[in-house]
Each structure stands twice: as C-alpha cells, then as structure tokens.
Motif scaffolding. Structure first.
Motif, PDB file in Angstrom:
ATOM      1  N   THR A 201       0.844  -1.206   0.000  1.00 35.56           N
ATOM      2  CA  THR A 201       0.000   0.000   0.000  1.00 35.56           C
ATOM      3  C   THR A 201       0.879   1.257   0.000  1.00 35.56           C
ATOM      4  O   THR A 201       1.794   1.378   0.817  1.00 35.56           O
ATOM      5  CB  THR A 201      -0.919  -0.013   1.238  1.00 35.56           C
ATOM      6  OG1 THR A 201      -1.706  -1.200   1.189  1.00 35.56           O
ATOM      7  CG2 THR A 201      -1.806   1.223   1.271  1.00 35.56           C
ATOM      8  N   GLY A 202       0.603   2.144  -0.931  1.00 39.10           N
ATOM      9  CA  GLY A 202       1.347   3.406  -1.012  1.00 39.10           C
ATOM     10  C   GLY A 202       2.693   3.289  -1.709  1.00 39.10           C
ATOM     11  O   GLY A 202       3.377   4.292  -1.920  1.00 39.10           O
ATOM     12  N   GLU A 203       3.063   2.070  -2.105  1.00 37.27           N
ATOM     13  CA  GLU A 203       4.382   1.863  -2.721  1.00 37.27           C
ATOM     14  C   GLU A 203       4.303   1.653  -4.231  1.00 37.27           C
ATOM     15  O   GLU A 203       5.311   1.421  -4.880  1.00 37.27           O
ATOM     16  CB  GLU A 203       5.077   0.634  -2.102  1.00 37.27           C
ATOM     17  CG  GLU A 203       5.373   0.748  -0.612  1.00 37.27           C
ATOM     18  CD  GLU A 203       6.372   1.861  -0.320  1.00 37.27           C
ATOM     19  OE1 GLU A 203       7.315   2.022  -1.110  1.00 37.27           O
ATOM     20  OE2 GLU A 203       6.171   2.585   0.668  1.00 37.27           O
ATOM     21  N   GLY A 204       3.077   1.685  -4.778  1.00 30.73           N
ATOM     22  CA  GLY A 204       2.911   1.357  -6.194  1.00 30.73           C
ATOM     23  C   GLY A 204       3.674   2.282  -7.124  1.00 30.73           C
ATOM     24  O   GLY A 204       4.329   1.815  -8.063  1.00 30.73           O
ATOM     25  N   VAL A 205       3.601   3.578  -6.854  1.00 32.26           N
ATOM     26  CA  VAL A 205       4.269   4.521  -7.758  1.00 32.26           C
ATOM     27  C   VAL A 205       5.783   4.336  -7.695  1.00 32.26           C
ATOM     28  O   VAL A 205       6.468   4.332  -8.731  1.00 32.26           O
ATOM     29  CB  VAL A 205       3.851   5.978  -7.448  1.00 32.26           C
ATOM     30  CG1 VAL A 205       4.762   6.971  -8.148  1.00 32.26           C
ATOM     31  CG2 VAL A 205       2.403   6.208  -7.892  1.00 32.26           C
ATOM     32  N   ALA A 206       6.325   4.143  -6.481  1.00 31.00           N
ATOM     33  CA  ALA A 206       7.778   3.939  -6.364  1.00 31.00           C
ATOM     34  C   ALA A 206       8.196   2.662  -7.110  1.00 31.00           C
ATOM     35  O   ALA A 206       9.205   2.646  -7.814  1.00 31.00           O
ATOM     36  CB  ALA A 206       8.184   3.860  -4.900  1.00 31.00           C
ATOM     37  N   LYS A 207       7.386   1.606  -6.965  1.00 32.18           N
ATOM     38  CA  LYS A 207       7.689   0.355  -7.671  1.00 32.18           C
ATOM     39  C   LYS A 207       7.608   0.567  -9.189  1.00 32.18           C
ATOM     40  O   LYS A 207       8.487   0.138  -9.937  1.00 32.18           O
ATOM     41  CB  LYS A 207       6.688  -0.731  -7.233  1.00 32.18           C
ATOM     42  CG  LYS A 207       6.835  -2.061  -7.922  1.00 32.18           C
ATOM     43  CD  LYS A 207       8.082  -2.785  -7.465  1.00 32.18           C
ATOM     44  CE  LYS A 207       8.386  -4.003  -8.298  1.00 32.18           C
ATOM     45  NZ  LYS A 207       9.711  -4.535  -8.063  1.00 32.18           N
ATOM     46  N   GLY A 208       6.523   1.241  -9.615  1.00 29.73           N
ATOM     47  CA  GLY A 208       6.350   1.502 -11.046  1.00 29.73           C
ATOM     48  C   GLY A 208       7.473   2.368 -11.593  1.00 29.73           C
ATOM     49  O   GLY A 208       7.962   2.141 -12.704  1.00 29.73           O
ATOM     50  N   LEU A 209       7.897   3.348 -10.798  1.00 31.63           N
ATOM     51  CA  LEU A 209       8.974   4.234 -11.246  1.00 31.63           C
ATOM     52  C   LEU A 209      10.283   3.461 -11.382  1.00 31.63           C
ATOM     53  O   LEU A 209      11.025   3.642 -12.362  1.00 31.63           O
ATOM     54  CB  LEU A 209       9.122   5.406 -10.267  1.00 31.63           C
ATOM     55  CG  LEU A 209      10.217   6.411 -10.596  1.00 31.63           C
ATOM     56  CD1 LEU A 209      10.022   7.001 -11.991  1.00 31.63           C
ATOM     57  CD2 LEU A 209      10.238   7.525  -9.547  1.00 31.63           C
ATOM     58  N   ALA A 210      10.551   2.591 -10.424  1.00 29.26           N
ATOM     59  CA  ALA A 210      11.788   1.791 -10.511  1.00 29.26           C
ATOM     60  C   ALA A 210      11.771   0.931 -11.783  1.00 29.26           C
ATOM     61  O   ALA A 210      12.783   0.822 -12.488  1.00 29.26           O
ATOM     62  CB  ALA A 210      11.938   0.909  -9.275  1.00 29.26           C
ATOM     63  N   LEU A 211      10.606   0.367 -12.106  1.00 29.15           N
ATOM     64  CA  LEU A 211      10.494  -0.433 -13.336  1.00 29.15           C
ATOM     65  C   LEU A 211      10.651   0.451 -14.570  1.00 29.15           C
ATOM     66  O   LEU A 211      11.340   0.093 -15.523  1.00 29.15           O
ATOM     67  CB  LEU A 211       9.129  -1.137 -13.377  1.00 29.15           C
ATOM     68  CG  LEU A 211       8.906  -2.219 -12.327  1.00 29.15           C
ATOM     69  CD1 LEU A 211       7.428  -2.615 -12.284  1.00 29.15           C
ATOM     70  CD2 LEU A 211       9.765  -3.447 -12.623  1.00 29.15           C
ATOM     71  N   ALA A 212      10.002   1.622 -14.529  1.00 29.70           N
ATOM     72  CA  ALA A 212      10.078   2.536 -15.682  1.00 29.70           C
ATOM     73  C   ALA A 212      11.516   2.974 -15.918  1.00 29.70           C
ATOM     74  O   ALA A 212      11.950   3.122 -17.072  1.00 29.70           O
ATOM     75  CB  ALA A 212       9.179   3.749 -15.448  1.00 29.70           C
ATOM     76  N   GLN A 213      12.272   3.157 -14.845  1.00 31.68           N
ATOM     77  CA  GLN A 213      13.669   3.571 -15.020  1.00 31.68           C
ATOM     78  C   GLN A 213      14.508   2.451 -15.629  1.00 31.68           C
ATOM     79  O   GLN A 213      15.405   2.704 -16.427  1.00 31.68           O
ATOM     80  CB  GLN A 213      14.228   4.068 -13.686  1.00 31.68           C
ATOM     81  CG  GLN A 213      13.652   5.455 -13.380  1.00 31.68           C
ATOM     82  CD  GLN A 213      13.939   5.962 -11.985  1.00 31.68           C
ATOM     83  OE1 GLN A 213      14.090   5.177 -11.061  1.00 31.68           O
ATOM     84  NE2 GLN A 213      13.981   7.285 -11.835  1.00 31.68           N
TER      85      GLN A 213
END
Ligand code: 1HE
Length: 276
Positions: A201-213
């Motif tokens: 919870t609340g970590e989706g954007v950070a996870k998505g950003l790490a993948l996007a990078q």
C-alpha cells in the motif's frame, strides 16, 4: 500550482507546452520517465469525452526525450471507467464513433513510442480496466480490484476490452466478469497474468517508477520491437511469426546501439545477468 513531490529516485518536474494545458491529467517528468496521472479524483477518474481526448493528446505528444511512461490515478481509485453521466442517447453512428475514439486513444498508448507502466489501486473498472490493459506492464497495490459492470449497466465494452482483456486473463474469466459481475482482486490479477507486480500500500508509484527507469535504460529499438512486433507476431501463423521475428531481430541487432552494447559486454564493461 503546488510543488510536485520529490521522489527517492529523482526530481519530479512539471511539464511545459501542450501537456501542461491538459487539466484532467497531472503530468510530470522524472528524468526520462513521464508520469501521467488521471486527475479527476472527485469523479473517481471516470473517463469523460474530455479525458479520453486529453489522454490521446498526451500520448501523441510525448516529449521527445521520454523513454517510458508511468500511468497512475489521483485519489482512492485508479479509474471508475466510462463517465456514465455522458452516456446519453446516441444514434448507432455516433456510438460507433465514440467507441472508435477510445480505440484511437488506447492504440496511441499500446502502439505509441515508449512502454507504459500502469500503477493500479482501488477500482479498475470497465473502461479503467480497458485502459490498464492497453499498457505494457501493470503494478497493483492491495486495494486494487477489477470489475466489468457493463452487464449490470446494460452496455458492452467499447474501449478495446474484448480484444485486450481476454488476451491477458482468458475469455472464460472475462465472460464471468461480464455475465455475473464477478470481481477479481490484485492477487487474482497476478495469478491470471494481468498484474505483473504486486506492491505494498502506497508503494505502487515507487515500484512503477523503478520499473520505468529500468525500461528507460533499454535500447529504444528493443522497447519499440517488444511493443510493436511481439503482439503482432503472436497473432501470426508460426511460419509468418518466425519470419517476422528474423526481420525484427536483424533490424535490432544491426543498430549502432546494439553493437555498442554487445561490445561493452565482451569487454567486461556491461552488467552480467545474475539472480536478484
Ligand atoms: C462517476 C462514475 C462513473 C463515480 N461515471 N460518474 N463504471 C461503473 O459502473 C462504476 C461506477 N462507479 C462506482 O461503482 C463507484 O463510484 C466506485 C466504486 C468507483 C467508487 O465509489 P465511491 O463510494 O468512492 O464514490 P461515489 O460516491 O460512488 O462517486 C463519487 C462521485 O464520482 C459521484 O459523483 P458526485 O457528483 O455525486 O460526487 C459519482 O457519481 C461519480 N462517479 N464513478 C460517472 N463511472 C468504453 S466503454 C466502457 C464501459 C464502462 O466503463 S462501464 C463501467 C462504468
């Protein structure tokens, strides 16, 4: 405008030009990653005619240095689907044109210039699921749930759902969702293959950003081939698919960037493939 938040992985900056004028989207850059947020939280990010037009415009006008897109939703839900308040009586011609407008916008996502990673939370319903299905990877927080209430509303999917969703979860599951209103959660989604990664919870954007990078660091030709060639090869006969694969493989491997990357590995300068 309030200052965009700082992320651990880089500074988040507002965009300028055409994208800055799209009021139903909040768009920022984090280095080579463009973060597009559906920004209609009071209506649970329901997709109105204006929002679908703005999504289309955004994906046709990505800044040239963009190498990956992160797509998320403001508020408690990713997206509540079609804005039902606009589902006024249309004649058949206008209804076809409306659906085709969604197809064009979501094609600009699936067959655009860079991979798109969706970060899901809360409701991913109807057209929201169609939107998520047009993206290339999906991250889901525990609050995520998937529904296709078109059956209850007396309508049918019109944003590419019947083409994309069965390819991700299977025709039988989509049939169940539409006929009975069955809801699936994030863990179901991961089991079925529509969710690539679960995040806390609340970590989706950070996870998505790490993948996007990670995606942004790939050779653009490889990302382009994965987005444009792979889904077409899958639809071809094996013989045609193998021939298309050979053509795309030859195109990719003969780019100067591929040659540089291969040489870097042979000279011991590139990362090895190890278990993480
Ligand atoms: C909306 C929409 C919407 C919320 N169109 N206005 N989609 C649906 O059938 C889903 C309908 N929505 C819901 O079931 C719920 O709103 C949610 C479960 C997503 C969220 O519930 P909740 O309690 O957090 O919010 P709410 O109080 O229901 O909604 C807040 C406001 O958003 C409210 O407006 P307000 O003016 O009274 O504040 C709602 O009317 C509004 N709202 N969802 C319009 N979808 C290309 S074909 C695709 C076909 C489909 O997508 S069918 C699926 C449609």
């Amino acid at each position: 405008m309030t200052q965009p938040p700082q992320t651990q992985q880089g500074q988040e900056l507002p965009v300028e030009g055409t994208l800055a004028g799209l009021d139903l989207l909040a768009i920022t850059t984090i280095g080579p990653v463009l973060h597009v947020r559906l920004n209609r939280p009071t209506k649970r990010n329901a997709i109105s005619d204006r929002l679908i037009a703005q999504l289309h415009t955004a994906f046709l006008n990505l800044p040239p240095d963009t190498r990956a897109v992160l797509l998320s939703g403001e508020g408690d839900h990713f997206c509540a689907g079609l804005d039902l308040s606009e589902l006024v009586a249309r004649d058949a011609r206008a209804a076809v044109a409306h659906s085709r407008g969604w197809h064009a916008a979501f094609d600009a996502i699936q067959f655009g210039s860079v991979p798109v990673i969706a970060v899901l939370h809360g409701a991913v319903i109807g057209g929201g699921l169609e939107l998520a299905s047009a993206c290339h990877l999906r991250v889901a927080e525990p609050s995520t749930y998937f529904g296709l209430p078109e059956g209850q509303r007396g309508i049918f999917v019109g944003g590419g759902g019947s083409v994309r969703i069965p390819r991700l979860i299977g025709t039988a599951r989509m049939t169940d969702m539409m006929l009975t209103g069955r809801i699936f959660d994030a863990a179901d989604g991961e089991r079925f293959g529509i969710v690539n990664y679960l995040a806390s919870t609340g970590e989706g954007v950070a996870k998505g950003l790490a993948l996007a990078q990670k995606v942004a660091a790939n050779a653009p030709m490889t990302s382009f081939a994965v987005m444009h060639a792979l889904p077409r090869i899958v639809e071809q006969s094996p013989s045609e698919g193998l021939f298309t694969e050979s053509l795309v493989s030859a195109l990719a491997s003969t780019t100067p960037e591929a040659q540089e990357r291969l040489q870097a590995f042979l000279q011991g300068k590139a990362a090895k493939v190890v278990k993480s």
